[in-house]
Motif scaffolding. Structure first.
Motif, short mmCIF file in Angstrom:
data_model
loop_
_atom_site.label_atom_id
_atom_site.label_comp_id
_atom_site.label_asym_id
_atom_site.label_seq_id
_atom_site.Cartn_x
_atom_site.Cartn_y
_atom_site.Cartn_z
N ASP A 1 0.84 -1.19 0.00
CA ASP A 1 0.00 0.00 0.00
C ASP A 1 0.89 1.25 0.00
O ASP A 1 1.68 1.45 0.92
N PRO A 2 0.77 2.08 -1.05
CA PRO A 2 1.66 3.26 -1.09
C PRO A 2 1.42 4.21 0.08
O PRO A 2 2.27 5.05 0.38
N ASN A 3 0.25 4.06 0.73
CA ASN A 3 -0.03 4.94 1.87
C ASN A 3 0.38 4.33 3.21
O ASN A 3 0.12 4.90 4.26
N ASP A 4 0.98 3.15 3.13
CA ASP A 4 1.45 2.51 4.37
C ASP A 4 2.45 3.44 5.05
O ASP A 4 3.46 3.82 4.45
N PRO A 5 2.15 3.85 6.29
CA PRO A 5 3.05 4.81 6.95
C PRO A 5 4.48 4.30 7.10
O PRO A 5 5.44 5.08 7.10
N ARG A 6 4.63 2.96 7.17
CA ARG A 6 6.00 2.42 7.28
C ARG A 6 6.80 2.73 6.03
O ARG A 6 7.99 3.02 6.07
N LYS A 7 6.10 2.65 4.88
CA LYS A 7 6.76 2.95 3.61
C LYS A 7 7.21 4.42 3.59
O LYS A 7 8.33 4.73 3.18
#
Ligand code: ZN
Length: 163
Positions: free
Chosen positions: A5-11
């Protein structure tokens, strides 16, 4: 796959970490971090309270650094002026991941060629005529020794030769 998920905060965190890391390894980023640390209350406290003199702001640090480059270029026209004021060897701007731009993980593994900011007379704080740009090695060896100490070292060196 992790972080699909591009919105994954870890990313976002990893991306930011790598962006910060790349910036910290440029001259501009490295110098900016070194200057900024002089203004962080937590760092100031851990360094024995060497608060930047009220007459100095970050812009003044940059102006002094630009002057430093000009001085060293005049002295060594073949160089880009990014030289230690003391040993006159080239600076590096190399950080290690996870060291918040300091370039070292405690004593022993520091990159001694890295750019650093010295107080010429360690009894005086950061102010225009007391800020010297030098390599980490020179800064480390000089530490808290004072101009009076250097006089003493030189005097004894001369006396020793006469014996
Ligand atoms: Zn040096």
């Amino acid at each position: 796959m992790a972080y699909k998920d591009p919105n994954d905060p870890r990313k976002t965190d990893v991306k930011r970490l790598l962006t910060d890391y790349k910036y910290a390894n440029t001259e501009r980023g490295f110098v900016a971090l070194a200057i900024s640390r002089r203004f962080l209350p937590s760092v100031v406290a851990s360094r024995g309270g060497h608060v930047v003199h009220e007459s100095i702001d970050k812009k003044e640090f940059w102006r002094l650094y630009m002057n430093h480059i000009i001085i060293m270029k005049e002295k060594f026209p073949e160089s880009d002026g990014r030289l230690c004021r003391y040993c006159e060897k080239p600076f590096t701007f190399v950080t290690k991941l996870g060291t918040r731009g300091t370039g070292y993980h405690g004593r022993g593994t520091q990159n001694y060629a890295n750019f650093s900011i010295d107080r010429w007379d360690p009894k005086i704080t950061y102010q225009t005529n007391n800020i010297i740009f030098c390599c980490g090695g020179c800064n480390d060896r000089k530490k808290n020794s004072t101009p009076k100490d250097w006089e003493n070292f030189t005097r004894v060196g001369k006396e020793r030769i006469k014996l």
